[in-house]
Design a protein around this motif. Structure first.
Motif, PDB file in Angstrom:
ATOM      1  N   GLU A 179       0.822  -1.203   0.000  1.00 51.41           N
ATOM      2  CA  GLU A 179       0.000   0.000   0.000  1.00 51.41           C
ATOM      3  C   GLU A 179       0.861   1.259   0.000  1.00 51.41           C
ATOM      4  O   GLU A 179       0.544   2.243  -0.671  1.00 51.41           O
ATOM      5  N   ASP A 180       1.936   1.235   0.771  1.00 49.31           N
ATOM      6  CA  ASP A 180       2.848   2.387   0.798  1.00 49.31           C
ATOM      7  C   ASP A 180       3.419   2.655  -0.583  1.00 49.31           C
ATOM      8  O   ASP A 180       3.478   3.809  -1.034  1.00 49.31           O
ATOM      9  N   ARG A 181       3.843   1.598  -1.269  1.00 54.10           N
ATOM     10  CA  ARG A 181       4.417   1.775  -2.605  1.00 54.10           C
ATOM     11  C   ARG A 181       3.362   2.288  -3.583  1.00 54.10           C
ATOM     12  O   ARG A 181       3.648   3.133  -4.438  1.00 54.10           O
ATOM     13  N   ARG A 182       2.141   1.774  -3.444  1.00 56.87           N
ATOM     14  CA  ARG A 182       1.066   2.229  -4.333  1.00 56.87           C
ATOM     15  C   ARG A 182       0.760   3.706  -4.124  1.00 56.87           C
ATOM     16  O   ARG A 182       0.581   4.460  -5.084  1.00 56.87           O
ATOM     17  N   LEU A 183       0.717   4.125  -2.875  1.00 52.41           N
ATOM     18  CA  LEU A 183       0.441   5.526  -2.573  1.00 52.41           C
ATOM     19  C   LEU A 183       1.567   6.433  -3.050  1.00 52.41           C
ATOM     20  O   LEU A 183       1.333   7.551  -3.513  1.00 52.41           O
ATOM     21  N   GLN A 184       2.806   5.959  -2.937  1.00 56.64           N
ATOM     22  CA  GLN A 184       3.942   6.745  -3.406  1.00 56.64           C
ATOM     23  C   GLN A 184       3.892   6.941  -4.913  1.00 56.64           C
ATOM     24  O   GLN A 184       4.244   8.013  -5.422  1.00 56.64           O
ATOM     25  N   ARG A 185       3.451   5.905  -5.622  1.00 54.02           N
ATOM     26  CA  ARG A 185       3.342   6.034  -7.086  1.00 54.02           C
ATOM     27  C   ARG A 185       2.257   7.021  -7.488  1.00 54.02           C
ATOM     28  O   ARG A 185       2.340   7.666  -8.526  1.00 54.02           O
ATOM     29  N   GLN A 186       1.214   7.158  -6.645  1.00 51.71           N
ATOM     30  CA  GLN A 186       0.117   8.051  -6.944  1.00 51.71           C
ATOM     31  C   GLN A 186       0.411   9.503  -6.616  1.00 51.71           C
ATOM     32  O   GLN A 186      -0.265  10.407  -7.111  1.00 51.71           O
ATOM     33  N   GLU A 187       1.431   9.755  -5.764  1.00 53.15           N
ATOM     34  CA  GLU A 187       1.755  11.118  -5.379  1.00 53.15           C
ATOM     35  C   GLU A 187       2.379  11.854  -6.566  1.00 53.15           C
ATOM     36  O   GLU A 187       3.225  11.328  -7.278  1.00 53.15           O
ATOM     37  N   PRO A 188       1.977  13.107  -6.789  1.00 48.54           N
ATOM     38  CA  PRO A 188       2.584  13.887  -7.897  1.00 48.54           C
ATOM     39  C   PRO A 188       4.027  14.213  -7.606  1.00 48.54           C
ATOM     40  O   PRO A 188       4.396  14.502  -6.463  1.00 48.54           O
ATOM     41  N   ARG A 189       4.834  14.156  -8.622  1.00 45.94           N
ATOM     42  CA  ARG A 189       6.250  14.455  -8.464  1.00 45.94           C
ATOM     43  C   ARG A 189       6.445  15.953  -8.282  1.00 45.94           C
ATOM     44  O   ARG A 189       5.826  16.771  -8.945  1.00 45.94           O
ATOM     45  N   SER A 190       7.367  16.299  -7.382  1.00 45.23           N
ATOM     46  CA  SER A 190       7.659  17.720  -7.137  1.00 45.23           C
ATOM     47  C   SER A 190       8.493  18.279  -8.279  1.00 45.23           C
ATOM     48  O   SER A 190       9.315  17.586  -8.884  1.00 45.23           O
ATOM     49  N   VAL A 191       8.269  19.560  -8.598  1.00 44.64           N
ATOM     50  CA  VAL A 191       9.022  20.210  -9.675  1.00 44.64           C
ATOM     51  C   VAL A 191      10.257  20.863  -9.100  1.00 44.64           C
ATOM     52  O   VAL A 191      10.168  21.652  -8.144  1.00 44.64           O
ATOM     53  N   THR A 192      11.422  20.524  -9.613  1.00 47.87           N
ATOM     54  CA  THR A 192      12.665  21.083  -9.099  1.00 47.87           C
ATOM     55  C   THR A 192      13.145  22.200 -10.018  1.00 47.87           C
ATOM     56  O   THR A 192      12.770  22.263 -11.195  1.00 47.87           O
TER      57      THR A 192
END
Length: 450
Positions: A437-450
């Motif tokens: 579940e942790d990995r699934r949620l991490q994949r769903q989080e939007p990537r931060s713009v650097t």
């Protein structure tokens, strides 16, 4: 009389996590929980004088402390939790405490087995309203990052109650009438119920939850708002994390309740311990060992679950694995003094499951479903552990007695070892599920713009 969580409810002002008043509330709720378990422990300790006066058989006594109590305690907790989710939880807790305390007094006034059965059933009904509302109240006084420790402190109630029950009950049995113990405890409980109503303020539901999660459930649990037991139960069973957590807790309780209910008899009958020695050494071991295990596991939850939610399951899995060797040593020890040394291990480690499992359920559902979800979790775990664990050990002891009349409980305790591994496997499965579940949620989080 139905009330909302606003307006008519007396709201707690400033329920900031870790505030002084929050800790006062926690202390009061923990004291009520101590009284809850002190009463339960008294029955097994005072069994002999009760049997002598009322002519109660072993099988009748077993049903009194097991089947009759567990059925009412487990099933009534659901409608009580449903009520608490819709009304003032503090009032529900206060009424429940007053009810089980009055029923405890009735136990001391019973003149027949039938009267004692009715009184114990009433105790079970009252105690069903103690834990679920308390879990929910605490969760609204302590923020998520401190909730594990707070719930760990609250769950010190059972070991303290068990220890005081052994010490208090054994002393009463040796010096005074057994009835006086029930009456005195009941009076204290009635006073405690009044203190809860006078001091504890009903907190706003979700008061310590982040704004962005106050109306949703972490990782896809139920939506905000109250729902009936049917939909709540379906949602609970359909959630593989919550269901597996309840089953793992039940498997652990199968071992803990099964051994706890017979440890005093085992130490006295097969290890040569006296009642006076039980009142001192076993009481101290229970109070210190179980308390340390519950609190330390709660502390670990707060430190480790921020990195990975799998810690909710790995903490109890490791604890149970480490408990197996000293448990075998306890059962095999030739004398009670050696047995007590080995018993330190399982007494400490067997309870590494409690704080993580309570925190996982409370952190996985919305504020308005915490009481009911906690009650469903307790229902499943207690039906397995409290309902089946002692029943199994007693039946196994009677079966082994035919061929081994001098050590039936020793062999019955040995037969509990495989159930340790059942619980460990369930917790490892839960850890794997949480990592996914942790990995699934991490994949769903939007990537931060650097």
């Amino acid at each position: 009389m139905t009330m909302t969580s606003h307006g008519a409810d007396h709201q707690a002002g400033g329920t900031a996590a870790g505030g002084r008043y929050a800790w006062i509330v926690l202390s009061i709720l923990c004291f009520v929980y101590v009284l809850n378990f002190l009463d339960r422990q008294l029955l097994s300790i005072l069994a002999k004088p009760i049997q002598d006066e009322l002519g109660v058989s072993d099988s009748q006594l077993g049903r009194l402390g097991g089947l009759y109590f567990a059925l009412f305690y487990c099933t009534i907790s659901i409608p009580v939790a449903w009520l608490a989710d819709r009304t003032n939880r503090v009032r529900v807790l206060s009424i429940a405490c007053a009810l089980w305390s009055a029923a405890t007094i009735a136990c001391g006034l019973s003149n027949s087995y039938t009267q004692l059965v009715v009184a114990r059933m009433a105790v079970g009904i009252g105690e069903a309203g103690g834990v679920p509302p308390s879990y929910s109240i605490i969760s609204d006084y302590f923020a998520r990052d401190r909730r594990g420790r707070a719930l760990g402190i609250f769950n010190l109630g059972p070991p303290i109650g068990q220890a005081l029950g052994v010490a208090f009950g054994a002393t009463i049995a040796a010096r005074y009438d057994w009835r006086a113990a029930f009456v005195a405890l009941g009076v204290v409980g009635v006073i405690a119920a009044a203190l809860v109503l006078a001091i504890v303020r009903e907190p706003k539901r979700g008061a310590t939850d982040p704004v962005e999660t106050a109306s949703t459930i972490e990782n896809g649990a139920m939506e905000n708002g109250t729902i009936g037991f049917g939909p709540a139960a379906k949602a609970f069973v359909a959630n593989p994390v919550l269901m597996l957590a309840a089953l793992a807790a039940g498997a652990t309780q199968f071992v803990t309740y099964g051994s706890l209910n017979f440890t005093t008899l085992f130490l006295m009958r097969e290890k040569g311990m006296t009642l006076a020695e039980i009142a001192v050494w076993y009481a101290l071991l229970l109070g210190i060992g179980v308390s340390a295990g519950i609190y330390f596991s709660g502390w670990l939850v707060d430190r480790l679950t921020g990195k990975s939610r799998s810690a909710y399951a790995l903490i109890p899995a490791v604890g149970l694995a480490l408990a197996v060797p000293p448990f075998i040593g306890f059962v095999h020890a030739p004398t009670w003094s050696v047995a007590m040394l080995f018993l330190i291990g399982p007494t400490l480690l067997n309870y590494f499951y409690l704080s993580p499992m309570v925190a996982l359920v409370q952190n996985s559902v919305a504020a308005h479903q915490r009481t009911l979800s906690g009650a469903i979790s307790l229902l499943i775990a207690n039906l397995i552990g409290l309902g089946l664990g002692p029943t199994y050990v007693g039946a196994a002891s009677d079966w082994f007695r035919v061929a081994h009349p001098d050590s039936p409980l020793q062999l019955a305790f040995y037969s509990l070892v495989p159930f340790y591994f059942v619980a460990i496997v369930l917790f490892l499965m839960l850890a794997r599920m949480l990592r996914r579940e942790d990995r699934r949620l991490q994949r769903q989080e939007p990537r931060s713009v650097t």
